[in-house]
Design a protein around this motif. Sequence first.
Motif, PDB file in Angstrom:
ATOM      1  N   LEU A  39      -4.580  -2.021   4.540  1.00  0.00           N
ATOM      2  CA  LEU A  39      -3.470  -1.156   4.941  1.00  0.00           C
ATOM      3  C   LEU A  39      -3.400  -1.048   6.464  1.00  0.00           C
ATOM      4  CD1 LEU A  39      -1.243   0.667   3.822  1.00  0.00           C
ATOM      5  CD2 LEU A  39      -2.941   2.475   3.584  1.00  0.00           C
ATOM      6  N   ALA A  40      -4.545  -0.826   7.096  1.00  0.00           N
ATOM      7  CA  ALA A  40      -4.600  -0.745   8.560  1.00  0.00           C
ATOM      8  C   ALA A  40      -4.207  -2.086   9.187  1.00  0.00           C
ATOM      9  CB  ALA A  40      -5.998  -0.332   9.016  1.00  0.00           C
ATOM     10  N   ASN A  41      -4.638  -3.178   8.590  1.00  0.00           N
ATOM     11  CA  ASN A  41      -4.299  -4.505   9.096  1.00  0.00           C
ATOM     12  C   ASN A  41      -2.790  -4.746   9.030  1.00  0.00           C
ATOM     13  OD1 ASN A  41      -5.066  -7.201  10.050  1.00  0.00           O
ATOM     14  ND2 ASN A  41      -4.331  -7.872   8.050  1.00  0.00           N
ATOM     15  N   ASN A  42      -2.165  -4.346   7.931  1.00  0.00           N
ATOM     16  CA  ASN A  42      -0.713  -4.516   7.813  1.00  0.00           C
ATOM     17  C   ASN A  42       0.028  -3.692   8.851  1.00  0.00           C
ATOM     18  OD1 ASN A  42      -0.868  -6.378   5.787  1.00  0.00           O
ATOM     19  ND2 ASN A  42      -0.409  -4.942   4.141  1.00  0.00           N
ATOM     20  N   LYS A  43      -0.484  -2.507   9.162  1.00  0.00           N
ATOM     21  CA  LYS A  43       0.131  -1.663  10.194  1.00  0.00           C
ATOM     22  C   LYS A  43       0.080  -2.382  11.547  1.00  0.00           C
ATOM     23  CE  LYS A  43       1.431   2.436  11.879  1.00  0.00           C
ATOM     24  NZ  LYS A  43       2.759   2.923  11.766  1.00  0.00           N
ATOM     25  N   ILE A  44      -1.033  -3.025  11.831  1.00  0.00           N
ATOM     26  CA  ILE A  44      -1.179  -3.764  13.087  1.00  0.00           C
ATOM     27  C   ILE A  44      -0.312  -5.020  13.071  1.00  0.00           C
ATOM     28  CG2 ILE A  44      -2.805  -5.106  14.489  1.00  0.00           C
ATOM     29  CD1 ILE A  44      -4.987  -3.084  13.461  1.00  0.00           C
ATOM     30  N   LYS A  45      -0.386  -5.772  11.993  1.00  0.00           N
ATOM     31  CA  LYS A  45       0.300  -7.064  11.887  1.00  0.00           C
ATOM     32  C   LYS A  45       1.819  -6.933  11.825  1.00  0.00           C
ATOM     33  CE  LYS A  45       0.238 -11.255   9.040  1.00  0.00           C
ATOM     34  NZ  LYS A  45      -0.405 -11.900   7.875  1.00  0.00           N
ATOM     35  N   TYR A  46       2.311  -5.973  11.024  1.00  0.00           N
ATOM     36  CA  TYR A  46       3.748  -5.850  10.778  1.00  0.00           C
ATOM     37  C   TYR A  46       4.394  -4.638  11.459  1.00  0.00           C
ATOM     38  CZ  TYR A  46       2.792  -9.168   6.998  1.00  0.00           C
ATOM     39  OH  TYR A  46       2.401 -10.263   6.258  1.00  0.00           O
ATOM     40  N   GLY A  47       3.561  -3.739  11.971  1.00  0.00           N
ATOM     41  CA  GLY A  47       4.097  -2.528  12.574  1.00  0.00           C
ATOM     42  C   GLY A  47       4.420  -1.450  11.555  1.00  0.00           C
ATOM     43  N   ARG A  54       0.802  -5.957  -1.828  1.00  0.00           N
ATOM     44  CA  ARG A  54       2.169  -6.486  -1.933  1.00  0.00           C
ATOM     45  C   ARG A  54       2.501  -7.258  -0.658  1.00  0.00           C
ATOM     46  NH1 ARG A  54       4.161  -3.780  -6.441  1.00  0.00           N
ATOM     47  NH2 ARG A  54       3.169  -1.782  -6.814  1.00  0.00           N
ATOM     48  N   ILE A  55       3.318  -8.291  -0.794  1.00  0.00           N
ATOM     49  CA  ILE A  55       3.647  -9.159   0.343  1.00  0.00           C
ATOM     50  C   ILE A  55       5.051  -8.843   0.843  1.00  0.00           C
ATOM     51  CG2 ILE A  55       3.948 -11.546   1.095  1.00  0.00           C
ATOM     52  CD1 ILE A  55       1.971 -12.308  -1.192  1.00  0.00           C
ATOM     53  N   PRO A  56       5.171  -8.470   2.123  1.00  0.00           N
ATOM     54  CA  PRO A  56       6.504  -8.222   2.675  1.00  0.00           C
ATOM     55  C   PRO A  56       7.369  -9.482   2.591  1.00  0.00           C
ATOM     56  CG  PRO A  56       4.800  -7.445   4.181  1.00  0.00           C
ATOM     57  CD  PRO A  56       4.114  -8.231   3.106  1.00  0.00           C
ATOM     58  N   SER A  57       8.640  -9.277   2.259  1.00  0.00           N
ATOM     59  CA  SER A  57       9.554 -10.406   2.074  1.00  0.00           C
ATOM     60  C   SER A  57      10.297 -10.776   3.352  1.00  0.00           C
ATOM     61  CB  SER A  57      10.587 -10.048   1.006  1.00  0.00           C
ATOM     62  OG  SER A  57      11.430  -9.002   1.480  1.00  0.00           O
ATOM     63  N   GLY A  58      10.333  -9.846   4.314  1.00  0.00           N
ATOM     64  CA  GLY A  58      11.126 -10.061   5.509  1.00  0.00           C
ATOM     65  C   GLY A  58      12.471  -9.352   5.432  1.00  0.00           C
ATOM     66  N   GLU A  60      14.171  -6.132   5.401  1.00  0.00           N
ATOM     67  CA  GLU A  60      13.768  -4.792   5.814  1.00  0.00           C
ATOM     68  C   GLU A  60      14.061  -3.732   4.749  1.00  0.00           C
ATOM     69  OE1 GLU A  60      14.563  -1.670   9.463  1.00  0.00           O
ATOM     70  OE2 GLU A  60      14.980  -3.789   9.785  1.00  0.00           O
ATOM     71  N   LYS A  61      15.224  -3.828   4.122  1.00  0.00           N
ATOM     72  CA  LYS A  61      15.600  -2.848   3.105  1.00  0.00           C
ATOM     73  C   LYS A  61      14.652  -2.910   1.894  1.00  0.00           C
ATOM     74  CE  LYS A  61      19.477  -1.273   0.302  1.00  0.00           C
ATOM     75  NZ  LYS A  61      20.832  -1.539  -0.145  1.00  0.00           N
ATOM     76  N   GLU A  62      14.378  -4.115   1.423  1.00  0.00           N
ATOM     77  CA  GLU A  62      13.463  -4.279   0.288  1.00  0.00           C
ATOM     78  C   GLU A  62      12.029  -3.906   0.658  1.00  0.00           C
ATOM     79  OE1 GLU A  62      13.833  -5.095  -3.101  1.00  0.00           O
ATOM     80  OE2 GLU A  62      15.869  -4.532  -2.517  1.00  0.00           O
ATOM     81  N   ASP A  63      11.620  -4.287   1.861  1.00  0.00           N
ATOM     82  CA  ASP A  63      10.241  -4.041   2.279  1.00  0.00           C
ATOM     83  C   ASP A  63       9.937  -2.555   2.480  1.00  0.00           C
ATOM     84  OD1 ASP A  63       9.711  -6.722   2.100  1.00  0.00           O
ATOM     85  OD2 ASP A  63       9.804  -7.094   4.257  1.00  0.00           O
ATOM     86  N   ARG A  64      10.965  -1.740   2.706  1.00  0.00           N
ATOM     87  CA  ARG A  64      10.738  -0.287   2.811  1.00  0.00           C
ATOM     88  C   ARG A  64      10.107   0.254   1.532  1.00  0.00           C
ATOM     89  NH1 ARG A  64      16.317   1.713   4.249  1.00  0.00           N
ATOM     90  NH2 ARG A  64      16.746  -0.092   5.512  1.00  0.00           N
ATOM     91  N   LYS A  65      10.392  -0.384   0.423  1.00  0.00           N
ATOM     92  CA  LYS A  65       9.871   0.057  -0.872  1.00  0.00           C
ATOM     93  C   LYS A  65       8.353  -0.084  -0.977  1.00  0.00           C
ATOM     94  CE  LYS A  65      14.081  -1.303  -3.313  1.00  0.00           C
ATOM     95  NZ  LYS A  65      14.638  -2.238  -4.304  1.00  0.00           N
ATOM     96  N   ILE A  66       7.774  -0.962  -0.157  1.00  0.00           N
ATOM     97  CA  ILE A  66       6.339  -1.225  -0.277  1.00  0.00           C
ATOM     98  C   ILE A  66       5.527  -0.658   0.886  1.00  0.00           C
ATOM     99  CG2 ILE A  66       6.660  -3.215  -1.787  1.00  0.00           C
ATOM    100  CD1 ILE A  66       6.001  -4.996   0.700  1.00  0.00           C
ATOM    101  N   ILE A  67       6.131   0.245   1.661  1.00  0.00           N
ATOM    102  CA  ILE A  67       5.361   0.955   2.674  1.00  0.00           C
ATOM    103  C   ILE A  67       4.561   2.035   1.951  1.00  0.00           C
ATOM    104  CG2 ILE A  67       5.477   2.479   4.678  1.00  0.00           C
ATOM    105  CD1 ILE A  67       8.027   0.932   5.518  1.00  0.00           C
ATOM    106  N   CYS A  68       3.281   2.059   2.194  1.00  0.00           N
ATOM    107  CA  CYS A  68       2.385   2.993   1.512  1.00  0.00           C
ATOM    108  C   CYS A  68       2.696   4.430   1.925  1.00  0.00           C
ATOM    109  CB  CYS A  68       0.941   2.656   1.856  1.00  0.00           C
ATOM    110  SG  CYS A  68      -0.276   3.648   0.975  1.00  0.00           S
ATOM    111  N   PRO A  69       2.824   5.326   0.984  1.00  0.00           N
ATOM    112  CA  PRO A  69       2.763   5.119  -0.451  1.00  0.00           C
ATOM    113  C   PRO A  69       4.064   4.497  -0.946  1.00  0.00           C
ATOM    114  CG  PRO A  69       3.212   7.415   0.000  1.00  0.00           C
ATOM    115  CD  PRO A  69       3.023   6.733   1.321  1.00  0.00           C
ATOM    116  N   CYS A  70       3.955   3.411  -1.642  1.00  0.00           N
ATOM    117  CA  CYS A  70       5.135   2.667  -2.088  1.00  0.00           C
ATOM    118  C   CYS A  70       5.900   3.445  -3.153  1.00  0.00           C
ATOM    119  CB  CYS A  70       4.734   1.291  -2.615  1.00  0.00           C
ATOM    120  SG  CYS A  70       3.854   1.318  -4.184  1.00  0.00           S
ATOM    121  N   ILE A  71       7.108   3.023  -3.420  1.00  0.00           N
ATOM    122  CA  ILE A  71       7.943   3.742  -4.396  1.00  0.00           C
ATOM    123  C   ILE A  71       7.403   3.602  -5.820  1.00  0.00           C
ATOM    124  CG2 ILE A  71      10.012   3.516  -2.979  1.00  0.00           C
ATOM    125  CD1 ILE A  71      11.014   1.428  -5.070  1.00  0.00           C
ATOM    126  N   TYR A  72       6.512   2.670  -6.022  1.00  0.00           N
ATOM    127  CA  TYR A  72       5.990   2.404  -7.362  1.00  0.00           C
ATOM    128  C   TYR A  72       4.755   3.232  -7.709  1.00  0.00           C
ATOM    129  CZ  TYR A  72       8.787  -1.685  -6.164  1.00  0.00           C
ATOM    130  OH  TYR A  72       9.788  -2.503  -5.728  1.00  0.00           O
TER     131      TYR A  72
END
Length: 106
Positions: A39-47, A54-58, A60-72
């Motif tokens: 989680l910390a690595n993704n914050k550094i890598k992707y901002g 989960r793998i970000p798709s690029g 932005e609208k879809e990827d908002r769903k997988i920001i922790c805590p994700c919608i799922y």
Amino acid sequence: MVSQEDKAKTKNWVTKYAQKKGYKLNPDPEMLDLVIEGLANNKIKYGKGYCPCRIPSGDEKEDRKIICPCIYHGDEIAADGSCHCDLFFQNADNRKKDEQQNDSVE
């Protein structure tokens, strides 16, 4: 590279979130550390703190769903006892309350 400070900040945040929502964190310290590091690595890598499972798709609208805590996570915890990443777990006390409510409804 994820620093100990990044991991500590992330752990502090997820701990507060879990307490607020009535969840508990993964009881396995090694697994918890791996998920927090991801989680910390993704914050550094992707901002953004994308779920490490989960793998970000690029998109932005879809990827908002997988920001922790994700919608799922809420549905996953309710159905499986933990979220897909195994970061957040249903608290045993909450599970008992849910079971009692379900018993009284039937």
